[in-house]
Design a protein around this motif. Structure first.
Motif, PDB file in Angstrom:
ATOM      1  N   ILE A 279      56.504 -21.488  -9.860  1.00  0.00           N
ATOM      2  CA  ILE A 279      55.662 -21.152  -8.708  1.00  0.00           C
ATOM      3  C   ILE A 279      54.272 -20.656  -9.087  1.00  0.00           C
ATOM      4  O   ILE A 279      53.366 -20.722  -8.268  1.00  0.00           O
ATOM      5  CB  ILE A 279      56.350 -20.184  -7.727  1.00  0.00           C
ATOM      6  N   ALA A 280      54.086 -20.196 -10.314  1.00  0.00           N
ATOM      7  CA  ALA A 280      52.737 -19.804 -10.722  1.00  0.00           C
ATOM      8  C   ALA A 280      51.851 -21.038 -10.926  1.00  0.00           C
ATOM      9  O   ALA A 280      50.631 -20.941 -10.868  1.00  0.00           O
ATOM     10  CB  ALA A 280      52.777 -18.970 -12.003  1.00  0.00           C
ATOM     11  N   LEU A 281      52.482 -22.196 -11.140  1.00  0.00           N
ATOM     12  CA  LEU A 281      51.738 -23.455 -11.269  1.00  0.00           C
ATOM     13  C   LEU A 281      51.698 -24.207  -9.950  1.00  0.00           C
ATOM     14  O   LEU A 281      50.637 -24.652  -9.512  1.00  0.00           O
ATOM     15  CB  LEU A 281      52.420 -24.368 -12.301  1.00  0.00           C
TER      16      LEU A 281
ATOM     17  N   LEU B 186      79.839 -16.630   1.346  1.00  0.00           N
ATOM     18  CA  LEU B 186      79.152 -17.916   1.144  1.00  0.00           C
ATOM     19  C   LEU B 186      78.047 -18.100   2.180  1.00  0.00           C
ATOM     20  O   LEU B 186      76.936 -18.504   1.846  1.00  0.00           O
ATOM     21  CB  LEU B 186      80.139 -19.079   1.262  1.00  0.00           C
ATOM     22  N   ILE B 187      78.351 -17.780   3.429  1.00  0.00           N
ATOM     23  CA  ILE B 187      77.360 -17.907   4.502  1.00  0.00           C
ATOM     24  C   ILE B 187      76.174 -16.991   4.243  1.00  0.00           C
ATOM     25  O   ILE B 187      75.016 -17.410   4.336  1.00  0.00           O
ATOM     26  CB  ILE B 187      78.006 -17.620   5.876  1.00  0.00           C
ATOM     27  N   ALA B 188      76.454 -15.746   3.865  1.00  0.00           N
ATOM     28  CA  ALA B 188      75.373 -14.797   3.585  1.00  0.00           C
ATOM     29  C   ALA B 188      74.517 -15.272   2.415  1.00  0.00           C
ATOM     30  O   ALA B 188      73.284 -15.175   2.456  1.00  0.00           O
ATOM     31  CB  ALA B 188      75.958 -13.414   3.300  1.00  0.00           C
ATOM     32  N   ALA B 189      75.154 -15.824   1.386  1.00  0.00           N
ATOM     33  CA  ALA B 189      74.412 -16.305   0.221  1.00  0.00           C
ATOM     34  C   ALA B 189      73.537 -17.505   0.590  1.00  0.00           C
ATOM     35  O   ALA B 189      72.380 -17.592   0.164  1.00  0.00           O
ATOM     36  CB  ALA B 189      75.381 -16.677  -0.899  1.00  0.00           C
ATOM     37  N   ILE B 190      74.075 -18.421   1.388  1.00  0.00           N
ATOM     38  CA  ILE B 190      73.291 -19.585   1.816  1.00  0.00           C
ATOM     39  C   ILE B 190      72.074 -19.133   2.610  1.00  0.00           C
ATOM     40  O   ILE B 190      70.955 -19.608   2.385  1.00  0.00           O
ATOM     41  CB  ILE B 190      74.166 -20.564   2.636  1.00  0.00           C
ATOM     42  N   LEU B 191      72.277 -18.204   3.541  1.00  0.00           N
ATOM     43  CA  LEU B 191      71.154 -17.703   4.345  1.00  0.00           C
ATOM     44  C   LEU B 191      70.127 -16.995   3.459  1.00  0.00           C
ATOM     45  O   LEU B 191      68.916 -17.147   3.666  1.00  0.00           O
ATOM     46  CB  LEU B 191      71.661 -16.774   5.444  1.00  0.00           C
ATOM     47  N   PHE B 192      70.598 -16.239   2.483  1.00  0.00           N
ATOM     48  CA  PHE B 192      69.684 -15.569   1.554  1.00  0.00           C
ATOM     49  C   PHE B 192      68.874 -16.596   0.766  1.00  0.00           C
ATOM     50  O   PHE B 192      67.648 -16.480   0.645  1.00  0.00           O
ATOM     51  CB  PHE B 192      70.468 -14.664   0.598  1.00  0.00           C
ATOM     52  N   TYR B 193      69.544 -17.607   0.230  1.00  0.00           N
ATOM     53  CA  TYR B 193      68.840 -18.646  -0.531  1.00  0.00           C
ATOM     54  C   TYR B 193      67.833 -19.378   0.346  1.00  0.00           C
ATOM     55  O   TYR B 193      66.719 -19.683  -0.087  1.00  0.00           O
ATOM     56  CB  TYR B 193      69.824 -19.649  -1.136  1.00  0.00           C
ATOM     57  N   GLU B 194      68.228 -19.680   1.570  1.00  0.00           N
ATOM     58  CA  GLU B 194      67.303 -20.372   2.473  1.00  0.00           C
ATOM     59  C   GLU B 194      66.093 -19.507   2.801  1.00  0.00           C
ATOM     60  O   GLU B 194      64.965 -20.000   2.845  1.00  0.00           O
ATOM     61  CB  GLU B 194      68.026 -20.804   3.752  1.00  0.00           C
ATOM     62  N   ASN B 195      66.308 -18.211   2.994  1.00  0.00           N
ATOM     63  CA  ASN B 195      65.179 -17.307   3.255  1.00  0.00           C
ATOM     64  C   ASN B 195      64.258 -17.233   2.039  1.00  0.00           C
ATOM     65  O   ASN B 195      63.036 -17.157   2.185  1.00  0.00           O
ATOM     66  CB  ASN B 195      65.663 -15.919   3.657  1.00  0.00           C
ATOM     67  N   THR B 196      64.837 -17.252   0.852  1.00  0.00           N
ATOM     68  CA  THR B 196      64.036 -17.251  -0.370  1.00  0.00           C
ATOM     69  C   THR B 196      63.176 -18.517  -0.433  1.00  0.00           C
ATOM     70  O   THR B 196      61.986 -18.454  -0.757  1.00  0.00           O
ATOM     71  CB  THR B 196      64.943 -17.166  -1.610  1.00  0.00           C
ATOM     72  N   LEU B 197      63.776 -19.646  -0.107  1.00  0.00           N
ATOM     73  CA  LEU B 197      63.023 -20.906  -0.119  1.00  0.00           C
ATOM     74  C   LEU B 197      61.940 -20.923   0.957  1.00  0.00           C
ATOM     75  O   LEU B 197      60.830 -21.402   0.721  1.00  0.00           O
ATOM     76  CB  LEU B 197      63.974 -22.090   0.049  1.00  0.00           C
ATOM     77  N   LYS B 198      62.246 -20.368   2.119  1.00  0.00           N
ATOM     78  CA  LYS B 198      61.239 -20.297   3.183  1.00  0.00           C
ATOM     79  C   LYS B 198      60.083 -19.394   2.775  1.00  0.00           C
ATOM     80  O   LYS B 198      58.939 -19.618   3.168  1.00  0.00           O
ATOM     81  CB  LYS B 198      61.864 -19.770   4.480  1.00  0.00           C
ATOM     82  N   SER B 199      60.374 -18.361   1.977  1.00  0.00           N
ATOM     83  CA  SER B 199      59.321 -17.436   1.563  1.00  0.00           C
ATOM     84  C   SER B 199      58.301 -18.104   0.646  1.00  0.00           C
ATOM     85  O   SER B 199      57.201 -17.581   0.449  1.00  0.00           O
ATOM     86  CB  SER B 199      59.922 -16.195   0.898  1.00  0.00           C
ATOM     87  N   LEU B 200      58.631 -19.254   0.089  1.00  0.00           N
ATOM     88  CA  LEU B 200      57.646 -19.989  -0.706  1.00  0.00           C
ATOM     89  C   LEU B 200      56.447 -20.392   0.148  1.00  0.00           C
ATOM     90  O   LEU B 200      55.327 -20.505  -0.352  1.00  0.00           O
ATOM     91  CB  LEU B 200      58.275 -21.229  -1.346  1.00  0.00           C
ATOM     92  N   HIS B 201      56.686 -20.595   1.452  1.00  0.00           N
ATOM     93  CA  HIS B 201      55.566 -20.896   2.346  1.00  0.00           C
ATOM     94  C   HIS B 201      54.623 -19.690   2.427  1.00  0.00           C
ATOM     95  O   HIS B 201      53.409 -19.842   2.442  1.00  0.00           O
ATOM     96  CB  HIS B 201      56.066 -21.290   3.735  1.00  0.00           C
ATOM     97  N   GLU B 202      55.205 -18.485   2.469  1.00  0.00           N
ATOM     98  CA  GLU B 202      54.390 -17.265   2.473  1.00  0.00           C
ATOM     99  C   GLU B 202      53.634 -17.139   1.153  1.00  0.00           C
ATOM    100  O   GLU B 202      52.478 -16.735   1.133  1.00  0.00           O
ATOM    101  CB  GLU B 202      55.271 -16.035   2.684  1.00  0.00           C
ATOM    102  N   PHE B 203      54.299 -17.495   0.060  1.00  0.00           N
ATOM    103  CA  PHE B 203      53.660 -17.456  -1.253  1.00  0.00           C
ATOM    104  C   PHE B 203      52.445 -18.375  -1.256  1.00  0.00           C
ATOM    105  O   PHE B 203      51.391 -18.011  -1.769  1.00  0.00           O
ATOM    106  CB  PHE B 203      54.663 -17.866  -2.336  1.00  0.00           C
TER     107      PHE B 203
ATOM    108  N   ASP C  79      50.631 -19.213   1.293  1.00  0.00           N
ATOM    109  CA  ASP C  79      49.600 -18.581   2.101  1.00  0.00           C
ATOM    110  C   ASP C  79      48.874 -17.499   1.307  1.00  0.00           C
ATOM    111  O   ASP C  79      47.656 -17.372   1.390  1.00  0.00           O
ATOM    112  CB  ASP C  79      50.188 -17.994   3.391  1.00  0.00           C
ATOM    113  N   LEU C  80      49.622 -16.675   0.549  1.00  0.00           N
ATOM    114  CA  LEU C  80      49.014 -15.625  -0.282  1.00  0.00           C
ATOM    115  C   LEU C  80      48.138 -16.235  -1.365  1.00  0.00           C
ATOM    116  O   LEU C  80      47.084 -15.698  -1.704  1.00  0.00           O
ATOM    117  CB  LEU C  80      50.098 -14.755  -0.914  1.00  0.00           C
ATOM    118  N   ASN C  81      48.579 -17.326  -1.908  1.00  0.00           N
ATOM    119  CA  ASN C  81      47.867 -17.985  -2.986  1.00  0.00           C
ATOM    120  C   ASN C  81      46.553 -18.602  -2.507  1.00  0.00           C
ATOM    121  O   ASN C  81      45.622 -18.755  -3.284  1.00  0.00           O
ATOM    122  CB  ASN C  81      48.769 -19.052  -3.611  1.00  0.00           C
ATOM    123  N   GLU C  82      46.479 -18.976  -1.249  1.00  0.00           N
ATOM    124  CA  GLU C  82      45.272 -19.603  -0.711  1.00  0.00           C
ATOM    125  C   GLU C  82      44.214 -18.591  -0.329  1.00  0.00           C
ATOM    126  O   GLU C  82      43.085 -18.954  -0.012  1.00  0.00           O
ATOM    127  CB  GLU C  82      45.636 -20.492   0.486  1.00  0.00           C
TER     128      GLU C  82
END
Length: 150
Positions: free
Chosen positions: A72-74, A127-144, A146-149
């Motif tokens: 993600i730094a690249l 399993l459900i909680a882990a999937i939701l956590f992973y999905e939230n982590t992936l969604k946070s890349l969009h925030e990343f 935005d911060l990077n821009e």
């Protein structure tokens, strides 16, 4: 007739060789183009799924995270090449990228084998909680992004 067959065969072999050579020299993506989530889910939707379906989603999200987070730094999106980032597309950099891809594949093969053997014993709610956590982590890349821009 034999001459046409030989000519056609030679043409086919040369065409195949040319296409193969171009594929080897084509720029490779830093993040695998398979590092994509087809669909995000909510808790209600996941609760209605069988444990086997949840396990497949869980494994898919692990694969995407492993293929994305180290870079993600690249870059944060699949399809971006070294040349796109101004990294020299020379033998040394290609070798490093190839070695990283091999290491990632080896790690994922071991991890997926473990997940398939051990996760069926996990609680469905976990399993459900882990999937939701992973999905939230992936969604946070969009925030990343935005911060990077900024």
């Amino acid at each position: 007739m034999k001459g046409k067959i030989i000519l056609f065969s030679a043409f086919f072999i040369m065409t195949t060789a040319a296409v193969s050579a171009q594929a080897k020299n084509a720029p490779r993506s830093i993040i695998s183009t398979t590092a994509l989530i087809r669909k995000y889910h909510d808790q209600k939707e996941l609760s209605g799924m069988q444990k086997g379906e949840l396990l497949e989603l869980y494994i898919e999200r692990i694969k995407v995270l492993v293929k994305t987070l180290p870079y993600i730094a690249l870059v944060t999106k699949p399809g971006v090449t070294m040349a796109d980032l101004g990294i020299p597309d020379d033998g040394d950099h290609k070798k490093i990228l190839d070695n990283q891809a091999i290491g990632t594949t080896t790690f994922l093969d071991t991890t997926v084998e473990f997940q398939r053997k051990m996760m069926p014993y996990s609680d469905k709610g976990n399993l459900i909680a882990a999937i939701l956590f992973y999905e939230n982590t992936l969604k946070s890349l969009h925030e990343f992004n935005d911060l990077n821009e900024m």
